[in-house]
Scaffold this motif. Structure first.
Motif: not given
Length: 66
Positions: A29-39, A49-63
Motif C-alpha cells: 500500500s505504501q507504493l500505491g498498491g504496486r509491487t516493488i518491481e512495478q514501482a 521503495v526501500w522505505r516502503a519495504v521497511v514500513a511493510a516488514y519492520p520485523d524482517r529488516v534488520p536495523a
C-alpha cells in the motif's frame, strides 16, 4: 541508493529466493498498491521503495539495513 544496493539489502533481509518473490508478488500500500518491481519500473526512486519495504516488514529488516 543505487539499484544494486537496493537488491543487495532486499536479498540480505529476505534471502535470495524470497526477495524475488516479495518484489514480484507482494503489493504494498505504501507504493500505491504496486509491487516493488512495478514501482521501480515506473521510475520510483529506490530509497522511496526501500522505505516502503521497511514500513511493510519492520520485523524482517534488520536495523542496520534501515
Amino acid at each position: 541508493m543505487r539499484l544494486t544496493d537496493f537488491w543487495t539489502r532486499l536479498e540480505e533481509a529476505f534471502g535470495p529466493g524470497y526477495a524475488t518473490s516479495i518484489a514480484r508478488d507482494q503489493v504494498l500500500s505504501q507504493l500505491g498498491g504496486r509491487t516493488i518491481e512495478q514501482a521501480l519500473a515506473a521510475g520510483e526512486q529506490t530509497h522511496v521503495v526501500w522505505r516502503a519495504v521497511v514500513a511493510a516488514y519492520p520485523d524482517r529488516v534488520p536495523a542496520r539495513l534501515r
